[in-house]
Design an enzyme around this catalytic site. Structure first.
Site, PDB file in Angstrom:
ATOM      1  CG  HIS A   1      -2.155   1.122   1.030  1.00 16.06           C
ATOM      2  ND1 HIS A   1      -1.622   2.470   1.739  1.00 16.06           N
ATOM      3  CD2 HIS A   1      -3.395   0.646   1.165  1.00 16.06           C
ATOM      4  CE1 HIS A   1      -2.974   2.939   1.552  1.00 16.06           C
ATOM      5  NE2 HIS A   1      -3.265   1.996   1.737  1.00 16.06           N
TER       6      HIS A   1
ATOM      7  CG  ASP B   1       0.180  -2.343   5.683  1.00 20.69           C
ATOM      8  OD1 ASP B   1      -0.696  -3.170   6.583  1.00 20.69           O
ATOM      9  OD2 ASP B   1       0.160  -1.567   4.998  1.00 20.69           O
TER      10      ASP B   1
ATOM     11  CD  GLN C   1      -7.522  -4.755   4.055  1.00 20.75           C
ATOM     12  OE1 GLN C   1      -8.480  -4.964   4.518  1.00 20.75           O
ATOM     13  NE2 GLN C   1      -7.706  -2.702   3.604  1.00 20.75           N
TER      14      GLN C   1
ATOM     15  CE  LYS D   1      -7.297   0.533   6.074  1.00 21.17           C
ATOM     16  NZ  LYS D   1      -8.055   0.630   4.336  1.00 21.17           N
TER      17      LYS D   1
ATOM     18  CB  CYS E   1      -3.373   3.115  -2.054  1.00 21.66           C
ATOM     19  SG  CYS E   1      -4.986   4.390  -0.834  1.00 21.66           S
TER      20      CYS E   1
HETATM   21  C1  LIG Z   1      -2.718  -3.356   3.619  1.00 21.56           C
HETATM   22  C2  LIG Z   1      -2.914  -1.908   3.638  1.00 21.56           C
HETATM   23  N1  LIG Z   1      -2.149  -1.163   4.429  1.00 21.56           N
HETATM   24  C3  LIG Z   1      -2.557   0.686   4.938  1.00 21.56           C
HETATM   25  C4  LIG Z   1      -3.045   1.012   4.937  1.00 21.56           C
HETATM   26  C5  LIG Z   1      -3.173   2.568   5.094  1.00 21.56           C
HETATM   27  O1  LIG Z   1      -4.149   2.762   6.138  1.00 21.56           O
HETATM   28  P1  LIG Z   1      -4.886   4.305   6.408  1.00 21.56           P
HETATM   29  O2  LIG Z   1      -5.164   4.364   6.097  1.00 21.56           O
HETATM   30  O3  LIG Z   1      -6.049   3.470   8.069  1.00 21.56           O
HETATM   31  O4  LIG Z   1      -3.433   4.572   7.513  1.00 21.56           O
HETATM   32  C6  LIG Z   1      -4.858   0.314   4.599  1.00 21.56           C
HETATM   33  C7  LIG Z   1      -5.441   0.882   4.256  1.00 21.56           C
HETATM   34  O5  LIG Z   1      -6.112   1.548   3.063  1.00 21.56           O
HETATM   35  C8  LIG Z   1      -4.325  -0.099   3.633  1.00 21.56           C
HETATM   36  O6  LIG Z   1      -5.288  -1.531   3.439  1.00 21.56           O
END
Ligand SMILES: Cc1ncc(COP(=O)(O)O)c(C=O)c1O
Ligand SMILES: Cc1ncc(COP(=O)(O)O)c(C=O)c1O
Lengths: 410, 141, 410, 141
Positions: free
Chosen positions: C125, C202, C205, C228, C368
């Site tokens: 991401h 990370d 998910q 999430k 993203c």
């Molecule tokens: C795999 C992953 N990493 C990072 C993020 C970023 O999370 P947040 O927007 O809650 O900071 C997301 C969410 O879109 C994600 O799915």
């Protein structure tokens, strides 16, 4: 919405004011720490989660559209609320602390060189001090301080003398959280601009008390916290002039703040998104609109008049001779409805707990202004801070409780 | 000699006079604190400060013929009252007695609610530290 | 709390699922973007503002104590939830994005030197990519990428080959948000540790889908987003091992994270407060406890079984010959209940809007993960992501709506 | 020649057949898009892309004998249908007519609700850009 007419009516919008604390009716005089939230804010949070919850921007489905539209409409109202030129100059952050960290890290790093000066006052909250200490340590810039006088006001003459061409950034608290003093920021901004420095205003305490007009003030940056402005926790605002924000590198990076991402490099989104990495505090942003609406509906004048009447009543009461054990800290009359004091002969923590036993919530301690406390030669104070929903009866009750405490001292 | 629980019960009885009047309880606690035996200033050093308490509280243990004594002080009067209660209960007790104590008096006198997290962490910190001392001396034997 | 027995019962805890969208019953299949919140979370937010709202820590009054105790009790439950050694290793942030920015800026800056390597995967991401690009640009370290295969899985052989002593930090997504692939992080962590690198996971998910045990995994850092994981917006977690967190410089600075502040310098508070500058998102932290409780009550096994049954039903349906216009992106079977796809002959935005017309919320776009999309030679996908409250009937309805769309294509 | 409002009314009448069936409306919009006259590929350049729209939309204005014509295209079919409606309404109109138009058809066909902020910004962006062109040519005269 109808204008709100009486304090009783306003109080009815704040269910928390009916809480019982230690068997007593809550008297909430810790408004400078955080204000209570009107029911419209609480309802908006609830309604968002009950009906519209979705991640915003970059999505086409209906819930996401609803959430995005509400989210962005807060930004529009915010623009009006502080009279920014455009809503894109209003960036959502976590709070004042993050807003200042953002400017120190991004703008500070951009412009500061060894030997440059950053100018603060001696009454800054740690949030407007430590970030500058760190960026100065990193860049070799020098921190300077506008001295304050024994009544808790800025020494304006000294301030104007200390502003010199080496100063690149001036960051000043508009209203001191520990003392309530209102600083002459318009004069400081003008003097700073005259030598080419940029000015950041910490409006954490100002925003709930008087009308903000960033264009009239001509400040370069301003920081606000929602939770001190009748809004939800976890949300703040950074106002910045477009040309500065555009020149600045991003602060945090990730989703939302990018335009194009390659494995090796990225390009950044336009304002305000460039500074809003990651999923924002959607629910809080949406509900914050109701807080801005609440303040707008009542009107800053009404707020100022009522809060002054409370403060005057408190000051009058405390100045009576039977209160000779109370020493006020911060006596400059140009202030908001906040008063710090010591009860001579009793530790402020004890005073705080005794007041709490009577249902009265005040703040005790250093108020995140240790250097200021040191300047006054004390460790901390008891601080009472009044808001639009406080009443004259509450002041009387507070004075009576203080009287009882003072009477206990040998 | 009274048992630990005798003293707890006495404290509970004393506080019960105030019913739900928290203010009076606090004033009473402050009085208890005032009667606490003075601490040797030499013992009032940083390593004897209780961690996690907003007020400053010092507790200094003295082990003598199988039982413990505590010197204590605080920069605030209510906290001093609290630590004074612990000293009253645990002075001249063996480490084993101290380690086994169920401190039921705290909630019974209505301090559980009043002394919220920061303070109760402080209170909890005092109790924990005094038990740590007890444990150390028990193992030392 | 009673164990929750049926999906119908679980659905009844999510009032938003009764929403009407374009005259149709909402079918929410955008759970990877953000999950909906159970009523217990919404009630906890409301209850906090109705009864307990106060600024936390450093205050002695009752409301502040109540708020502080609830706030810290979330941290305790969090410790259990991820099996951290101690609750002080759980730091509250704004979200995964901020958690990763914190580690990149603080730990990255501490250890990275020119020529060192930072290792990611090609499926990260943007939030786990751009912060590393920036810290590498600043420090002269080099970004390297574990390649992925055409089925959307990591090339583990290549991964193990690329892990060499120059690598100082490995930061890997546990579960791909775009593809659903579950990555072999245990193997990667082991290999990275063998050459002395630290590993950040990370878990954006992962957290809502399976049990996390940071001690068993032995990861060094982990990032989670509340929104999430059935919790409120504006809140995240950074888990870090104590010895690393202690060695790291603070990230943001201001109130709460300091011990002693002088005009010229400051000393910092202990963990976790050292990394929690400013007033936190108190309401969200308190309500997040209910989200953790919700997941714990249902149990990760139950969640996994149900989500797999939904996913299998979807996959079976979509593989029927009448769906030959659908091209799945991410076909590795080791995945969570997330599926990206293209409808050949129709832009994903159009598919998304047509599904929305039927009340079905999916995500469309690059999720993203632009570099990943580029790798697949596409601009974006339609992504359906399932959660515990979705039903077999919803899958059928979704398949029927997709069928209708496919039938339209010449 | 029909007036602008004649055409808006026709569009409204056409869409009214679908009542509240959003899916059918979108399919119909896609059909409308398909019938849009092809754009000269040379005009499909970055400077003619509408800003703020998630899809890519190009609008190219041609000013001829006092009235405007538009070439348009999009990479997505629904958006192409939307811009096709605008082209239908505004082709061969004078700048003044375009600038004075009240586009009441949008909400009447139920697109106000469906096309939320991101998209509606896109839609708003198309309208705004076409008016900017009209304004430019009006002042040019
Ligand atoms: C795999 C992953 N990493 C990072 C993020 C970023 O999370 P947040 O927007 O809650 O900071 C997301 C969410 O879109 C994600 O799915
Ligand atoms: C003057 C001042 N500045 C900064 C802050 C920090 O605000 P926050 O904790 O909301 O980031 C505060 C709040 O305590 C304040 O009163």
């Amino acid at each position: 919405m109808n204008p709100i007419n009486s304090i009783a009516e306003i109080r009815s919008l704040f269910p928390v004011l009916n809480e019982q604390v230690n068997g007593k009716q809550l008297v909430y005089l810790d408004n400078a720490a955080t204000t209570q939230k009107p029911i419209s804010v609480i309802d908006a949070l609830q309604s968002y989660y009950l009906h519209d919850n979705a991640n915003i921007h970059r999505s086409a489905h209906t819930l996401a559209s609803r959430a995005t539209e509400q989210f962005e409409s807060t930004r529009e109202l915010l623009q009006t609320f502080i009279n920014a030129k455009e809503s894109a100059e209003c960036i959502f952050t976590k709070g004042v602390t993050e807003s200042i960290n953002l400017v120190a890290a991004s703008y500070g790093k951009l412009v500061l060189k060894a030997g440059d000066e950053v100018l603060l006052t001696e009454m800054e909250h740690h949030s407007n001090l430590v970030p500058w200490q760190r960026i100065c340590a990193e860049t070799g810039a020098v921190l300077k301080f506008i001295p304050i006088q024994t009544d808790g006001s800025i020494d304006l003459e000294a301030a104007l003398a200390i502003i010199n061409p080496k100063v690149k950034i001036v960051s000043v608290v508009w209203v001191s959280n520990a003392l309530g003093t209102i600083n002459p920021i318009a004069t400081i901004i003008e003097a700073a601009h005259a030598i080419g420095a940029k000015v950041m205003i910490d409006a954490a305490q100002a925003a709930s008390h008087f009308k903000i007009d960033v264009q009239a003030l001509d400040c370069d940056f301003m920081a606000i916290s929602s939770h001190k402005l009748y809004g939800p926790t976890g949300l703040g605002v950074l106002y910045g002039k477009r040309e500065l924000l555009e020149a600045m590198p991003p602060y945090q990076s990730g989703g939302e703040m990018i335009k194009e991402v390659f494995l090796t490099h990225s390009t950044y989104n336009e304002l305000p998104y460039k500074f809003e990495a990651g999923t924002p505090n959607i629910a809080a942003v949406i509900a914050f609109k109701m807080a801005l609406q609440f303040v707008t509906d009542i009107g800053h004048e009404t707020i100022a008049v009522h809060e002054k009447s409370l403060y005057d009543a408190f000051l009058l009461g405390i100045q009576q001779s039977s209160f000779n054990k109370i020493k006020l800290i911060g006596t400059n009359p140009h202030k908001i409805a906040v008063q710090s004091f010591e009860v001579v002969g009793m530790h402020h923590f004890d005073v705080g707990m005794l007041l709490d036993a009577s249902g009265i919530a005040v703040r005790t301690g250093h108020h995140c202004t240790q250097p200021l406390m040191r300047k006054f030669g004390i460790e901390g104070t008891v601080r009472a801070s009044f808001a639009i929903y406080n009443t004259a009866q509450e002041i009387d009750y507070f004075l009576a409780a203080l009287q009882k405490i003072c009477d206990r001292i040998k | 000699m009274k048992t630990i629980n005798d003293i707890q019960d006495e404290i509970i009885a004393d506080f019960s006079l105030f019913e739900d009047d928290m203010e009076s309880k606090l004033f009473y606690l402050m009085d208890i604190g005032k009667k606490l035996a003075p601490m040797d200033p030499a013992h009032q050093s940083p390593e004897f400060i209780i961690k996690g308490c907003m007020s400053k509280v010092w507790v200094y243990p003295i082990f003598n013929e199988g039982s413990l004594q505590f010197e204590a002080d605080s920069n605030t009067e209510i906290t001093k009252g609290l630590v004074a209660l612990l000293v009253k209960i645990w002075n001249n007790r063996t480490p084993a007695e101290i380690l086994q104590t169920d401190l039921y008096f705290i909630t019974q006198i209505g301090m559980g609610s009043m002394i919220g997290s920061q303070r109760s962490n402080g209170f909890a910190g005092m109790i924990q530290q005094m038990k740590i001392y007890a444990n150390a001396f028990q193992n030392h034997n």
